[in-house]
Each structure stands twice: as C-alpha cells, then as structure tokens.
Design a protein around this motif. Structure first.
Motif: not given
Ligand SMILES: C/C=C/C(=O)SCCNC(=O)CCNC(=O)[C@H](O)C(C)(C)COP(=O)(O)OP(=O)(O)OC[C@H]1O[C@@H](n2cnc3c(N)ncnc32)[C@H](O)[C@@H]1OP(=O)(O)O
Length: 244
Positions: A64, A66, A68, A104
């Motif tokens: 998912s 970096y 957030l 990322g």
């Molecule tokens: C230069 C680089 C920049 C970047 O990389 S910016 C980051 C880009 N990534 C994203 O925008 C994706 C963020 N995540 C999501 O949109 C969703 O997640 C998913 C679609 C991947 C999955 O959704 P679902 O199945 O509903 O799961 P959930 O309840 O959202 O996630 C489970 C736990 O995982 C944590 N999590 C997921 N992705 C990240 C992340 N990228 N950074 C920090 N935490 C993350 C959530 O918060 C939550 O956590 P808890 O269980 O404690 O509530």
C-alpha cells in the motif's frame, strides 16, 4: 502472522525479498528503506546469485505504499536512495506482485526489471490527490518505463487501473492467476539461468544508461567487443555447433 520488517531469504541462486506487514497491506515504514538497502547489499555480495525476486506476503496487496502518517516528517532520502539502489541492482530483478499496488510501491515495482501481477489486482498512484509532488527519480522511472502518456494518466488523473490496463501500458509484463504467480516467476528465472551471467550484467547496465539518456557509446561498444572475444561466447557457440 506478525507484521515485521522486510525479510531476505536465499533459495539456491535466487534472493527473495519480501514485504511483511500484511495487516497493513505491506505498507513501507521509514526504517524499512534502510532494511531493504541492507538486504540489497547482502544479496549483491552473495556468490553465485543469479536474480532477485521482490514480493509481498499475503494474498491481497503487494504493497500500500509509504506509510501515510510518515509522509510529512519522514519521507526523506532513505526512500529515494533505496529505490535507486534497487534500480541499479546489477543482476536481473523480478517483482512478483501478489496483489494490488499503491503509491510509492508502484515505483518500487518499477525499479525491477520484470513485473508479474495477478488477476483482479489494482494500481493507484494517489500522489496528486494527497497533494504530493513526486520526487525526481519516480517521475523519471514513470516516463522512461511507461511512457509520457501513461505517466500523465496515472499521475494527473490519479484513477485506479486494473490488471488488463497494467499489462497494456507495460507496467506488468504478465498477469497470471494467483496460484500461478511463482510458476511464472520460475519461467523468468529459467530464462535468466540460461543466459551468460557476465553478459546479463553489462546488458542491464547499458540498457539502463540508454534509457536514462546518458550513455557512452564507446563503453557500450567495449562491452560488445569484449563479449565477442570472450571464452564464454566461444564455448557456447561450440556447444551449439556440436548439436546434431
Ligand atoms: C512517495 C510515496 C508516497 C506513497 O506511497 S503515499 C501512500 C499511497 N498509498 C495509499 O494511498 C494506500 C492507502 N491504503 C488504502 O487505501 C487502503 O488501506 C487499501 C485500499 C490498501 C486497503 O483498504 P482496506 O482493505 O479497507 O484496509 P484498511 O482498513 O484501509 O487498512 C488496514 C490497515 O492498514 C493501514 N494501512 C494501509 N495502508 C497504509 C499506508 N500506506 N500507510 C499506513 N497505514 C496503512 C490502515 O490504516 C489500516 O490500519 P488499522 O488497522 O490500524 O486501522
């Protein structure tokens, strides 16, 4: 399975680097960048290694992206340095995307030479949506690997795309059913093992330099001429000639 930092495992002549924060969709934590960098250096030093496979644990998400909550305060050079190091890895690299890919992590995959994905997965680059202008290396990789039109769509429209489109724009080289992912990886590994290791190293380095637009024609020619004179070429041609 407990979430933890990325792991490195050697299986024969292949290094497997695995993201292991399943409960958080294999997000990349700031410290993971340093860990991955260390793994890459350990793999480079491994004698007889032929390739590196990057994958994620679990069956939903490759990564998912970096963390957030760390973007404002901890998205520092560690992330870019790790990506550049993976991109420069001297041996062939295969990203086995065991699921969807975000932010990322899309660039992490682009740093690999080959990307194999699974049916039903999605890709999202939400940087513009969250107000993040991308770092130079990421923009360069998007444009050089995917082309300007695809890079514009992904960065400027910031819409999710699915497996077929990932394949069409060249983000993925192959899409397979989830249960066939490692068999597809193995087919690439077989191809790599059949090649001359020294030639793979110089060919990869030259391809990367040409793509980056800063190549030295004489250096490329020197690689070509050295291979013409090499014992490896002579031996391989002899073997081919001896075939009935
Ligand atoms: C230069 C680089 C920049 C970047 O990389 S910016 C980051 C880009 N990534 C994203 O925008 C994706 C963020 N995540 C999501 O949109 C969703 O997640 C998913 C679609 C991947 C999955 O959704 P679902 O199945 O509903 O799961 P959930 O309840 O959202 O996630 C489970 C736990 O995982 C944590 N999590 C997921 N992705 C990240 C992340 N990228 N950074 C920090 N935490 C993350 C959530 O918060 C939550 O956590 P808890 O269980 O404690 O509530």
């Amino acid at each position: 399975m407990q979430d933890r930092e990325p792991s490195l495992e050697f299986r024969g002549d292949v290094a497997f680097l695995t993201l292991r924060r399943i409960s958080q969709h294999n997000r990349i934590a700031p410290d993971d960048c340093t860990v991955i960098g260390g793994h890459l250096r350990q793999a480079v030093a491994r004698e007889g290694l032929r390739a590196l496979v990057l994958t994620g644990a679990g069956d939903k998400t490759f990564s998912s992206g970096y963390t957030l909550g760390a973007i404002r305060d901890q998205l520092d050079s560690r992330f870019e340095d790790m990506l550049d190091e993976l991109e420069r890895f001297p041996l062939p690299t295969i990203c086995a995307l065991n699921g969807s890919v975000y932010g990322g992590a899309t660039d992490l995959a682009l740093c690999c030479d080959f990307r194999i994905g699974v049916t039903g997965s999605r890709f999202l680059m939400p940087a513009s949506r969250i107000g993040l202008h991308y770092y130079p290396g990421g923009i360069r990789r998007y444009v050089t690997v995917l082309g300007l039109a695809a890079a514009k769509k992904l960065f400027l429209a910031a819409q999710a795309i699915h497996d077929e489109e990932m394949l069409r724009i060249g983000f993925l080289q192959e899409v397979v059913d989830r249960q066939d992912l490692m068999a597809a990886v193995e087919r690439y590994l077989e191809g790599i093992r059949a090649c001359e290791p020294a030639v793979l190293r110089t060919m990869k380095a030259d391809l990367m330099q040409v793509a980056a637009g800063r190549y030295d024609e004489a250096a490329l020619r020197a690689h070509y001429e050295a291979s013409l004179r090499s014992e490896a070429l002579a031996a391989r041609l002899e073997t081919l000639a001896a075939r009935p």
